[in-house]
Design an enzyme around this catalytic site. Structure first.
Site: not given
Ligand code: IVH
Length: 683
Positions: A314, A116, A408, A226, A114, A432, A426, A118, A411
């Protein structure tokens, strides 16, 4: 509605209907009704609930925004909120796989990959189908209760969509801000003198920690789920089954996931995911790999707070090192002075970067940035990249300090810093040139008056040559005057004058947005136009009256009143009135040429964004969906259309290119775009 029972029944029907449409819209991206029809349902419910307060219920879709709180309560997670160990290389991943095979030898299983996301992790608890608590991850297994703010996120269901919901279900996922929402929020914050957020993650966690749900409701937050916490009365065999079940309950899940037979396939799909990195509307910092079969989770166990059945991979943050040659000042539409780093051009995430935002003076001090420094720049959901830090080891001693100008730079007018703002402004708003130019560019923009061909560079020429001093003066421009500008041909001048003339037909809400009243974005402009119907009624309103309108707060109220009090703006309004710009909201009656047709839009369109294309379809009674099926009537395929195009072809769905789509929308659109093409102004 005479009878109480009848009212109660209708209220319940309306609530269920609204929840059904929420799910279709947010989870399946397959709305059945237009936004206007949805608003009508919503208003009917609000009206009935006001008429029959005895049937009011805190779980009604009208009750998402609650009262302010003083502080957050904290509670323990009933099941620990796990985290993930990070891997950064293919070797680390192979090690993760070897460990699993050692612990469950000869067992058949597959992986799910999946994206990840942020954002900020949250755990939501539903008891008998009702959202009862939302906690942040927190510390030492104790999270903050952010239920009031979570309830304001429209894509999160207040009820599970199931006739017989489980007794307990805790869903865990990520609250995030999409990149567009993040960029807009930061722009607004900068224009109103507030500190911008460093990245979408900080923006989402900061928003969840607001003490005023009304404010949180304005933040463009979203969420995907998730993972599970505690549950009772339901079971899941596989991760995929759990995701499917979340979706059925009304939760959004990750937009895409892959089944992988083994770790080699995971590595292959991780590359595919990385290539899609910039296609997701949110900040994605890697992939998450999970064993699909949940029956192995116990045997695999945990190391500390990390499960052995899942791992994060990552991606490298997209950064580059370069030299900061100078700091220039950009003056925005409302006079905010923004320092901008002028850089030695450098490649970053596929583009050449020459400038990066420095946000404000405080940020320059905090990061100790000097002119001549080697700096690290990063794209963190910003339209223009930001300077992350200085490479201080590379200082030569020749670097010089920067100080904000005391007047400014454009102007020469006075600059001031309001008490509670970090930004310098300004105050010469109407004179301006930078502010005038930015204001006219905004007025002419696609979202406002949509004057084809009138972009920033032409506005700069018009203002610098003294032809135009405010948006209203566009309407008195003559072809001969325009012809005197650099690189302006006969045909382009004609088209420009015609485009300006046509903008008089733009709806009142677009005119209102185009005026650029501080704090009045597209949403507020539409609300005000619908509520007041014409400019005179709006100009006569006081703050009290404005504040009684749903979703219009005191800040917008004060700003609107202040704007119309100014004699200078009143003069511009009068000129616009003489020019016969549309100052009245038309009674809307939608058309239905596309009724019964479902469209999917993919790839990038040249003459409009996909959202705008969707609006046009819905305005004509058609439906827009995000996924192709046999039911799809047309796929509109722009540049670099990918898998959807292949799927449409496989299913025999009719594919339209942009030109065919524009033709289908109707002659007026076609005319506008053809003209734009002839003018050669970037269309
Ligand atoms: S699974 C036990 N799935 O990344 C499983 N986490 O670095 C728990 N995160 O704490 C997390 N996308 O906040 C999971 N597709 C995803 C995610 C995900 C983002 C975050 C989540 C987790 C952190 C870990």
């Amino acid at each position: 509605m005479k009878d109480n029972n009848q009212a109660k029944q209708r209220i319940e029907e309306l609530r269920a209907e609204i929840e059904r449409h929420d799910k279709l819209y947010y989870v399946f991206s397959d709305p059945e009704i237009s936004d206007r029809e949805y608003d009508e349902l919503f208003h009917s419910l609000e009206k009935l609930e006001q008429q029959f307060p005895e049937f009011m219920d805190s779980t009604s879709p009208t009750q998402r925004v609650g009262e302010s709180i003083k502080s957050f309560d904290s509670y323990s997670h009933r099941k620990p909120m796990l985290s993930l160990s990070n891997t950064y290389s293919k070797e680390d991943l192979a090690e993760f796989d070897r460990r699993i095979h050692k612990l469950i030898p000869d067992e058949p299983f597959e992986y799910i990959l999946e994206p990840k996301i942020d954002g900020t992790s949250v755990s939501l608890r539903y008891e008998n189908g009702l959202l009862v608590q939302a906690l942040t991850r927190g510390k030492d297994n104790i999270g903050d209760d952010v239920t009031a703010n979570i309830r304001t996120i429209n894509s999160i269901p207040l009820h599970l969509s199931d006739m017989v919901p489980p007794a307990v279900l805790e869903v865990r996922g990520e609250v995030y801000m999409d990149l567009y929402g993040f960029a807009q929020l930061n722009e607004q914050r900068q224009e109103s003198g507030q500190e911008p957020f460093a990245n979408p993650r900080n923006a989402s966690s900061g928003s969840l920690k607001l003490l005023t749900p009304r404010e949180a409701a304005k933040r463009p937050l979203d969420a995907v789920f998730y993972a599970s916490g505690e549950f009772d009365g339901i079971s899941f065999d596989t991760h995929e089954q759990m995701l499917q079940s979340f979706k059925n309950f009304g939760f959004r899940i990750v937009p895409h996931f892959w089944h992988c037979k083994n770790i080699d396939e995971v590595q292959q799909k991780l590359d595919e995911l990385e290539n899609m990195r910039h296609k997701f509307p949110f900040e994605m910092d890697g992939g998450v790999i999970k064993v699909n079969e949940r029956r192995f989770y116990e045997a695999l166990g945990y190391t500390g707070r990390n499960p052995r059945w899942a791992v994060a991979y990552k991606y490298e943050p997209e950064q580059a090192e370069t030299t900061l040659h100078a700091i220039s000042i950009q003056v925005g539409r409302t006079g905010v002075l923004t320092p901008v780093a002028e850089l030695e051009p450098v490649q970053l995430a596929g583009t050449t970067v020459k400038r990066a935002t420095l946000h404000n003076e405080d940020e320059i001090r905090r990061k100790d940035i000097k002119i001549g420094d080697r700096v690290i720049i990063e794209k963190a959901g910003e339209i223009i990249p930001a300077v992350v830090k200085v490479v201080s080891e590379k200082r030569t001693g020749l670097e010089t300090d920067f100080s904000m100008p005391t007047s400014c730079p454009d102007c020469g007018g006075n600059v001031i810093q309001h008490e509670d703002e970090v930004a310098w402004r300004c105050i010469n708003n109407l004179l301006c040139p930078s502010q005038v130019k930015a204001g006219i560019t905004h007025f002419a923009s696609r979202e406002a008056m949509h004057i084809n061909g009138l972009g920033e560079s032409l506005v700069v020429q018009l203002v610098d040559s003294g032809l135009v001093k405010n948006p209203a003066e566009l309407y008195t421009l003559k072809k001969v005057e325009v012809l005197g500008l650099e690189r302006m041909g006969e045909k382009s001048a004609e088209n420009l004058i015609e485009g300006i003339g046509q903008s008089k037909q733009r709806p009142f809400e677009k005119v209102l947005f185009g005026l650029g009243i501080r704090h009045v974005g597209k949403g507020a402009a539409t609300i005000l136009a619908n509520e007041f119907k014409n400019i005179d009624a709006l100009m006569a309103a006081d703050v009290q009256k404005l504040e009684t309108i749903r979703d219009i707060g005191p800040i917008v109220g004060k700003s609107v009143v202040g704007y119309f009090q100014s004699l200078e703006t009143r003069a511009v309004i009068d000129q616009l009135r003489v020019a016969e710009v549309n100052f009245e909201q038309a009674e809307t009656g939608g058309s239905s040429e596309l009724e019964g047709l479902t469209f999917v839009l993919t790839g990038s369109l040249e003459t409009m964004t996909r959202d705008e294309g969707g609006d046009k379809i819905r305005a004509r009674g058609g439906k827009v969906s995000s996924s192709i099926s046999k039911k799809t009537s047309y796929l509109v395929a722009g540049e670099s259309a990918g898998s959807k195009l292949a799927k449409a072809e496989a299913l025999g769905v009719t594919v339209l290119n942009e030109e065919q789509f524009v033709a289908l929308l109707g002659s007026d659109e076609k005319l506008e775009d053809q003209k734009a093409g002839q003018m050669g102004f970037g269309f």
